[in-house]
Design a protein around this motif. Structure first.
Motif, PDB file in Angstrom:
ATOM      1  N   TRP A 112       0.826  -1.197   0.000  1.00 35.06           N
ATOM      2  CA  TRP A 112       0.000   0.000   0.000  1.00 35.06           C
ATOM      3  C   TRP A 112       0.864   1.253   0.000  1.00 35.06           C
ATOM      4  O   TRP A 112       1.892   1.318   0.687  1.00 35.06           O
ATOM      5  N   TYR A 113       0.391   2.249  -0.732  1.00 38.03           N
ATOM      6  CA  TYR A 113       0.999   3.578  -0.741  1.00 38.03           C
ATOM      7  C   TYR A 113      -0.070   4.568  -0.290  1.00 38.03           C
ATOM      8  O   TYR A 113      -1.012   4.856  -1.027  1.00 38.03           O
ATOM      9  N   ASP A 114       0.033   5.030   0.948  1.00 40.02           N
ATOM     10  CA  ASP A 114      -0.964   5.943   1.503  1.00 40.02           C
ATOM     11  C   ASP A 114      -0.694   7.371   1.045  1.00 40.02           C
ATOM     12  O   ASP A 114       0.439   7.861   1.132  1.00 40.02           O
ATOM     13  N   VAL A 115      -1.755   8.043   0.579  1.00 42.29           N
ATOM     14  CA  VAL A 115      -1.648   9.430   0.134  1.00 42.29           C
ATOM     15  C   VAL A 115      -2.807  10.214   0.741  1.00 42.29           C
ATOM     16  O   VAL A 115      -3.789   9.645   1.219  1.00 42.29           O
ATOM     17  N   ASP A 116      -2.704  11.532   0.701  1.00 40.79           N
ATOM     18  CA  ASP A 116      -3.710  12.386   1.336  1.00 40.79           C
ATOM     19  C   ASP A 116      -4.739  12.963   0.369  1.00 40.79           C
ATOM     20  O   ASP A 116      -5.688  13.615   0.817  1.00 40.79           O
ATOM     21  N   SER A 117      -4.563  12.759  -0.927  1.00 42.42           N
ATOM     22  CA  SER A 117      -5.490  13.362  -1.886  1.00 42.42           C
ATOM     23  C   SER A 117      -5.420  12.611  -3.211  1.00 42.42           C
ATOM     24  O   SER A 117      -4.471  11.861  -3.482  1.00 42.42           O
ATOM     25  N   LEU A 118      -6.424  12.857  -4.058  1.00 46.96           N
ATOM     26  CA  LEU A 118      -6.405  12.284  -5.405  1.00 46.96           C
ATOM     27  C   LEU A 118      -5.248  12.845  -6.221  1.00 46.96           C
ATOM     28  O   LEU A 118      -4.641  12.130  -7.025  1.00 46.96           O
ATOM     29  N   ALA A 119      -4.944  14.123  -6.005  1.00 44.31           N
ATOM     30  CA  ALA A 119      -3.820  14.727  -6.723  1.00 44.31           C
ATOM     31  C   ALA A 119      -2.509  14.034  -6.360  1.00 44.31           C
ATOM     32  O   ALA A 119      -1.664  13.780  -7.226  1.00 44.31           O
ATOM     33  N   GLU A 120      -2.346  13.724  -5.082  1.00 36.58           N
ATOM     34  CA  GLU A 120      -1.130  13.018  -4.657  1.00 36.58           C
ATOM     35  C   GLU A 120      -1.113  11.597  -5.214  1.00 36.58           C
ATOM     36  O   GLU A 120      -0.054  11.069  -5.585  1.00 36.58           O
ATOM     37  N   ALA A 121      -2.280  10.976  -5.297  1.00 34.45           N
ATOM     38  CA  ALA A 121      -2.364   9.647  -5.898  1.00 34.45           C
ATOM     39  C   ALA A 121      -1.929   9.695  -7.355  1.00 34.45           C
ATOM     40  O   ALA A 121      -1.174   8.833  -7.824  1.00 34.45           O
ATOM     41  N   ALA A 122      -2.384  10.709  -8.098  1.00 37.33           N
ATOM     42  CA  ALA A 122      -2.007  10.853  -9.501  1.00 37.33           C
ATOM     43  C   ALA A 122      -0.504  11.023  -9.646  1.00 37.33           C
ATOM     44  O   ALA A 122       0.114  10.469 -10.568  1.00 37.33           O
ATOM     45  N   GLY A 123       0.103  11.774  -8.736  1.00 37.37           N
ATOM     46  CA  GLY A 123       1.540  11.979  -8.800  1.00 37.37           C
ATOM     47  C   GLY A 123       2.344  10.734  -8.486  1.00 37.37           C
ATOM     48  O   GLY A 123       3.509  10.617  -8.892  1.00 37.37           O
ATOM     49  N   THR A 124       1.736   9.786  -7.789  1.00 37.95           N
ATOM     50  CA  THR A 124       2.420   8.550  -7.407  1.00 37.95           C
ATOM     51  C   THR A 124       2.395   7.503  -8.516  1.00 37.95           C
ATOM     52  O   THR A 124       3.279   6.653  -8.609  1.00 37.95           O
ATOM     53  N   LEU A 125       1.404   7.568  -9.385  1.00 32.98           N
ATOM     54  CA  LEU A 125       1.169   6.490 -10.348  1.00 32.98           C
ATOM     55  C   LEU A 125       2.298   6.231 -11.349  1.00 32.98           C
ATOM     56  O   LEU A 125       2.615   5.060 -11.615  1.00 32.98           O
ATOM     57  N   PRO A 126       2.898   7.248 -11.955  1.00 33.63           N
ATOM     58  CA  PRO A 126       3.879   6.958 -13.012  1.00 33.63           C
ATOM     59  C   PRO A 126       5.005   6.026 -12.592  1.00 33.63           C
ATOM     60  O   PRO A 126       5.562   5.315 -13.436  1.00 33.63           O
TER      61      PRO A 126
END
Length: 248
Positions: A112-126
């Protein structure tokens, strides 16, 4: 006049609470739905559809309809509604409680990669994979719209509106989803990474088990914090206890 409970609904727990309260003689229950889902299903008690006009509008509704208790049983990510409910209850001097099912917790073998927002999730994906199963609902997809190099499989109950990622495949479906179905979906679409919100509950948790079994990374958006002074309980029994309506 019968005691009146207003439920801000939309969740499985809200439906269960409405059924519990509506079955009690001498108690009036109203469930309010935002109206984002066109076929919400049958609900026990009275039902109203649509917003209130912010915290002030909700406070006026509580007074006008002689509400004796307010239960915020909205989705854990309905941040604005929860804030308005807290302010309205205080203004109208109505006892209030938030009903929130427990969040998910990672277990052995989870990536799991915990993030605080959808924007942070998008930045994690690549850095995690190119083929993405996006299971965050139809709202907030704009956060991923700039990721033109990734292929998204988007699942939601209602058709999502623009903007969508350029390479997106939409699946319309309503849970609960079983482990076999989720495993087949991930395999059939050759998913490399899953993105989800920490909604909690069992209706959509099978995807997490399927991802673990397949060794896939999961980006989990944390829940927003509750407003100051708002106390949450985990189940219907907890709400009844808090409101002094414990089962006889």
């Amino acid at each position: 006049m019968s005691p009146h409970v207003l439920i801000l609904g939309g969740t499985t727990e809200a439906r269960r609470l409405a059924a519990e309260l509506a079955a009690r003689p001498g108690l009036r229950v109203t469930t309010s739905l935002a109206g984002r889902v066109t076929r919400p299903g049958e609900l026990d008690g009275e039902v109203r559809i649509g917003g209130f006009g912010g915290a002030e509008g909700l406070a006026d509704w509580l007074r006008t309809h002689h509400v004796d208790a307010l239960v915020d049983a909205t989705h854990p990510f309905a941040e604005a509604i929860t804030a308005n409910a807290a302010r309205a209850a205080t203004a109208a001097r109505v006892p209030a409680v938030a009903l929130r099912r427990p969040g998910w917790r990672p277990g052995p073998g989870d990536r799991w990669y915990d993030v605080d927002s959808l924007a942070e999730a998008a930045g994690t994906l690549p850095g995690l994979g190119r083929r993405v199963f996006l299971s965050t609902g139809r709202l907030g997809l704009a956060a991923f719209a700039h990721l033109g190099d990734l292929h998204f499989v988007v699942r939601s109950v209602e058709p999502p509106g623009p903007p969508l990622p350029p390479d997106a495949e939409v699946i319309l479906a309503r849970g609960p989803f079983g482990l076999a179905d989720e495993t087949e979906l991930l395999r059939a679409h050759r998913i490399e990474v899953l993105v989800t919100k920490d909604s909690g509950g069992g209706a959509t948790s099978a995807k997490l088990t399927a991802a673990r079994d397949l060794g896939l990374p999961v980006v989990v958006v944390r829940r927003p914090p509750l407003p100051d002074g708002v106390t949450a309980v985990a189940d219907v029994a907890g709400v009844l206890d808090r409101l002094g309506l414990s089962r006889p």
